[in-house]
Design an enzyme around this catalytic site. Structure first.
Site, PDB file in Angstrom:
ATOM      1  N   TYR A 217      49.014 -85.216  64.614  1.00  0.00           N
ATOM      2  CA  TYR A 217      49.093 -83.877  64.065  1.00  0.00           C
ATOM      3  C   TYR A 217      47.932 -83.621  62.992  1.00  0.00           C
ATOM      4  CZ  TYR A 217      53.693 -82.987  65.682  1.00  0.00           C
ATOM      5  OH  TYR A 217      54.974 -82.785  66.413  1.00  0.00           O
TER       6      TYR A 217
ATOM      7  N   GLU B 253      61.084 -85.338  65.661  1.00  0.00           N
ATOM      8  CA  GLU B 253      60.773 -86.402  66.574  1.00  0.00           C
ATOM      9  C   GLU B 253      61.161 -87.936  66.089  1.00  0.00           C
ATOM     10  OE1 GLU B 253      56.680 -85.325  66.913  1.00  0.00           O
ATOM     11  OE2 GLU B 253      57.229 -83.265  67.655  1.00  0.00           O
TER      12      GLU B 253
END
Length: 396
Positions: free
Chosen positions: A99, A141
């Site tokens: 990310y 996640e």
């Protein structure tokens, strides 16, 4: 966690400009990221979708939709979008550090495209949006990895092709088994796995395929359709046979059949039948007695993958009915509930409280959704699966 009031106002004011430019931003972002991290393009992202611009459209839809929902909250819709992305990321083995890579190159692209319009305040507001979205996904996640008993990113296993079965002229099923004969993990009806294949140029491409067998079987089964321009599907169709080993992920996916007594409507087109076959295998194995309508559309009976299995599964269910549409019906006239042309749900009997599951090409699903909404089926009762970039996220 929500945006601060000041950020919310800035996002509300700048969303039209950013939304209008988001596809251009995405088209700048991907080359920047791939230039710095070529391994992501080679081993993670779908090269076919990149070359066609489809991935850029999906990014545009998800970011704009998430930002819009923060200034006009719709918790259920936000959860739907985030859950779908999180499951996809887990099936790819995405980890939190990635990310940061996306953030760096995405914001460089925003500054390049919008220029002086990106003041310090605007940059800070969109940075807050990005990390709210990213941290939401990271938490989801982490939960999915923990639920599966996996370390983040550690989703891959080697399986052996036990059998290869032709389902139609262009579709083949692979029955996958553990090399040591031990049972593969159970999964939920409707879920999928990722398949990772080394290509001729050294890249490792990944695609998702629904699990079509019974969820409690000791092996897994996927079906692959050979299509024009389909790099992975054509490779699998032409080159993978009994005894070969391939790398696959742990099962993932949030298009999961809900247990209960609610009537079901399963709607598919083409190879989109695969998650429905997985659901029907579960329903048949558990002798589910609820009302079930199965709708399938295809080009012709000859191109209808799993046609015989679909018929057999519907016959095993005491309160199930099947309706089929073929663009080219051929000589199959006069068969009950087999129709010529494109699927039409406008006159189909749909009981109150029906839960709808869709899978097929995006234009097909959006058309079906429009028909269902016009018939006052609640949007929350319409569930879908799409493999590839998801433009549904931007649909109202």
């Amino acid at each position: 966690m929500t945006l601060s009031p000041a950020t919310t106002e800035i996002i509300r004011a700048t969303l039209p400009a950013v939304g209008a430019a988001i596809e251009e931003i995405a088209s700048v972002f991907y080359p920047k990221m791939f230039a710095a991290h070529p391994e992501l393009e080679r081993d993670l992202f779908n090269r076919g979708n990149q070359s066609q611009g489809e991935q850029q459209k999906a990014l545009a839809g998800s970011i704009a939709a998430f930002a819009a929902l923060q200034v006009g909250p719709d918790a259920g819709r936000t959860d739907m979008i985030m859950s779908r992305i999180a499951h996809k990321h887990v099936s790819l083995g995405i980890t939190p550090d990635q990310y940061k890579i996306v953030h760096e190159h995405l914001f460089a692209a925003i500054v390049e495209v919008l220029g002086e319009a990106v003041t310090a305040e605007v940059a800070a507001a969109w940075d807050e949006v990005y990390w709210l979205m990213a941290n939401t996904l990271i938490r989801m996640e982490e939960g999915l990895y923990a639920e599966a008993g996996l370390a983040p990113g550690d989703v891959w296993r080697t399986v052996t092709v036990a059998r290869r079965v032709l389902q139609s002229a262009d579709t083949v099923s692979f029955i996958l088994a553990s090399p040591d004969g031990s049972p593969l993990p159970d999964y939920l009806p409707g879920q999928y796995i990722s398949v990772q294949i080394p290509m001729a140029d050294g890249a490792r491409q990944i695609r998702q395929y629904s699990l079509v067998g019974a969820p409690t079987a000791s092996d897994w089964q996927i079906s692959v359709k050979s299509v024009v321009g389909g790099e992975m599907s054509n490779h699998l169709y032409r080159n993978v046979f009994e005894g070969d080993e391939i790398s696959v992920s742990h099962p993932a996916g949030d298009l999961v059949l809900e247990e209960g007594a609610a009537p079901l409507l399963l709607v598919s087109a083409g190879i989109g039948c695969t998650p429905m076959i997985g659901m029907l295998n579960h329903l048949a194995d558990t002798a589910d007695a609820r009302a079930i309508s199965v709708v399938h559309a295809d080009r012709s009976p000859a191109q209808h993958a799993h046609r015989a299995e679909l018929t057999e599964l519907v016959q095993r269910l005491p309160a199930a009915a099947m309706h089929r549409w073929y663009e080219d019906l051929g000589a199959n006239t006069g068969v009950d509930n087999v129709n010529s042309g494109r699927a039409d749900l406008s006159a189909l009997e749909i009981a109150d409280g029906t839960q709808v599951y869709l899978c097929g090409p995006m234009p097909f699903m959006l058309s079906v959704r429009e028909t269902l909404l016009a018939r006052e089926i609640p949007a929350a009762s319409i569930h879908y699966e799409v493999f590839g970039p998801d433009s549904w996220a931007g649909a109202r």
